[in-house]
Design a protein around this motif. Sequence first.
Motif: not given
Length: 783
Positions: A344, A354, A342, A346-348, A350-351, A379
Motif C-alpha cells: 500500500d 517507523e 505491504s 499510503a502505508e509503506v 510511514n512503515l 511521510a
Amino acid sequence: MAQEKPKILIVDDRAENLYALDKLLKTLDVEVVQALSGAEALNMTLEHDFSLAIVDIQMPEMDGYELVELLRSNEDTATLPAIFVSAIYSDEYHHRKGYEAGAVDFMSKPFVPEILLSKVKVFADLYRQRKSLEDEVKHRRQAEAALQEANITLSKRAVQLAASSQIGRQVTSILGLDELLTKVVELIQARFGYYFVGVWLLNEQQTGIASRVSKRRNQSSSIQEGSAIPMDSAHGIVISVCRSGQYHLSNDTTTGLQYSPELSDTRSQLVLPLRIGPHPIGALDVRSERLVAFGPEDIPVMQMLADQISIPIRNAQLYDAERQRRQLAESLEQMGRVLSGSLDMAEVPNLILEQLITVVPYERGAVLLREGDLARVIAQHGFPKPWPKDVTIPIRQDDVFQQLIEARHPILMDDVVTEPVWQPGDEPSAHQAWLGVPLISKGQVIGIISLARQGTRTFKPEDVPLVSAFASQAAVALENAGLYDRLAHFNEELELLVQQRTEELEHAYQTLSKVDKTKSDFITVAAHELRTPLTLIQGYSSLLGTLTEGDPDAQQLVEGIRTGEGRLLEIVNSMLDISKIDSQVLGVRKQPMILVETLASVCVDFDDVLAERHLKLAVTDLHDLPTIQADPDLIFKLFSHLIGNAIKYTPDGGSITVSGKAILNTSQGPNGGDWVELLVSDTGIGIDAAHHEMIFEKFYQTGPVKLHSSGKTKFRGGGPGLGLAIARGIVQAHGGRIWVESPGYDETTCPGSCFHILLPVSDSEEKSVAGLDSHEAQLAQRG
Ligand code: ADP
C-alpha cells in the motif's frame, strides 16, 4: 675502601718531646696528633677517633693522671687506651697510680724506642682490627637492611603480579564488552585500592574515544557511551597516551591540571596504554588521592595488567561487533519482511520511518519522492503539528538534495548551520545534525530519506552504513508499492471497463430478447393469421376439384393449387411448432415406440424425391434398438426435418444414412442410464465449424439468402430456417441432446455432415438430464 690510618694522640707540655716522639712514631703506619696540654688533648678527642694516647704525666694545669681520668669518665673516650710516659715518676707507687687512673702501660724516660714502637704497634693493630670489625658489622647491617627492603618490594610486586594475572584470568571468559569493562574496573579497584579506575576505548574507526567505564571508590561503576572525543583534539592525557602508546605518570597533580569536581581529590595519576601488539586500543586510567602514589616499580606491573586485559577487551569488542552485525542483519531482514508485507503506497513510507527509528534513532524524519525538480514529502515523523498536506521542496542547483542525487551516497552533516549547501528554513535550527540518504531503485535516485537530530555531531559515522543498507530495502518496497499501486489502478480501470461492457452486453441481451420475443410473437400471430385463409383456400380448392372432375386440364391446375397449399401448411405448422417450443408448450405424448418403424414411414415420404435426385437413403442398425418412450409424431417430425435437410444439402447422386446404437448402462450415456444415439449422416456440402451451434437457432441460415431455391427438396433449396430449431425443441422436450459434427463446408469435395441425436430410453433417463453435472448440462442445453 682504604682504611683510615690509626691515630695516636701524644700529649706533652714540651714541644721538643712531642717532636721527638712524633718523629719516632711516624716510622709506623700511623697518624700522629699532638697536644701541648691536657685541655688541648681533650679537644682533640672531640675531633678524632684515636687508637692510643701517649700522655706525659708531669704537665702544668692538668697532669697526665687527671687527663686520663677525664677521658675514662667520658663515654666516647672511656675505652681509649693510654700509655703514661714519665722521667720522674717511674717508681712502683706512680706505676700503680697510673694504672688506677686508667692507663694500660707505664713507660719511663728515656725509653727504648723499639719497645715503645712495638707497644704502639700492638695498639695500632688492635685499633685496625676493631675498625675493620666495626666496618664489617656496619656493612652486614646495611646488607641486611637492603635485603629486607628488597624482600618487601618483591613481595609487594608478587602480590601485584598475582593480582594482575588473577584479574586477567577472571575476565577472559566474559564476552560482553560492558560486563567485561565493569568487572575490570571493579577488580582493579578491589585489588589495588586505587581511588579511581577508568577504562577508555578507541572507536572502531580509531578516530576518537567512544566509550568509557569508570569507578570511584564507594561508587558503582558507570558506563558512558557517547559521541567520541576526537583523536585529533589537542588536549587530554588519555588521548595523548592512546596516540603515543606511552604511559603518562603524574605524582603531583595539584599543579597545572584541572580535574572535574567529582575527581578533584586526584593527587597522582597513571595512564597506561591498552594495546594489542603495537596498536593502541584504549587506555587504563588509575588515580590516587595521595601524592607520589606511584613508584617506578608500579609501572611495569600496571602495564602488564593493562596488556593482560587488552586481549579480552579486544575479543569482547570483536564479539560485540560481530553480535551487532548479526543483530543488524536480523533486524534488516525483519524490516525487509515488514516492508515487503505491504504494497500500500499510503502505508509503506510511514512503515519505512517507523522501522528506521529502531535502527538509527532520530527526532525528525521524512521520506521524499522525486518528481522532476521537486521532492514531495510522502511521510514525515516528528515535525510540528499540524503538518500540511502535499509539501513539495524545490531541488535547486547545488543544494543538499541535488548533491545527494548526484553523489548517490549518504551525506552526514554534523551541524547544518555551518553547511553552505543547506537550505535555510528547511529544518529548525535545534536539529542541527542531519543525515540524508538517497533511495535508489533500478539505478535511479527515486527519492531521499532525511533524518535530523538535536544538537551537533549527534549522528555517528557508523549510522551511515546502517541507514544506507536500510534505504536500499526501503527503495525496493517503495518501487513495489508504486508498481502495485499502478497495477491496482489498472485493475480498477479494467474492472470498470468489464462492468461497462457487461452492462452493455446485458442491455444488448435485453434488446435481443425483446426482438426475439417480438419475432416469436410475430410467428405465432402470423401462423394463426395464415391458418384461417389457408383453411378457406383448402375448402375452395377441394370444391373446385370436385366440380372439375373429368376435366384433366382443370384437375392439373387444381393439383397445383393443392401442392402449394400443402407447402404453405407445412410452413404454417412449422411456425406453430416453433411458437409452441418458444413458449414451452409443446405437448409431448409419450408412448412406447419402435424407432425403426417410424423411420420407415419417414423414408416413404421421400421415395419420389430420392429417385428424382438419384440419392440413396439407407437406414441401418435400428432393428436392435430398444423400444423407447417418445412421441411418435414429434419423432417423425424430427427425422423429417433432418432427412429433408440431408437431401437439400447433398448433391444429386449422394447418399444419406440413418443409423443408431443403444448406450445401455454405460458411462458414455449421460449419468449412466439407457440411451439411444441416432445418427443422420450425408455426403453433402458440410457445415463450417463456426455454424455448428448457430444452425439450431430459428431463422439461422449459413449461405446467402439470395441463393435460395424455393424447392423443398431441391439441392440447396432454402427453407424458412426453422427445421433445426424445431428438431432441437423436440429433442430437448424428450430430455435428449442434438448436435452436429462436420469437417467443414465445401461444395466441391462435399465432406458431409452428421447429426447426432441422443434420446432417453425411458422417463427415468430423461429426468436424469436434470442431474447432469454442469458441464454436461451445458452440452445438453446446446443440443
Ligand atoms: P432451412 O429451412 O434453411 O433448411 P434449417 O434450420 O433446417 O433451415 O437449417 C438451417 C441451416 O443449416 C441451413 O440453412 C443449412 O445451411 C444448414 N444445414 C442444415 N442441415 C444441413 C445438412 N445436412 N448439410 C449441410 N447444411 C445443413
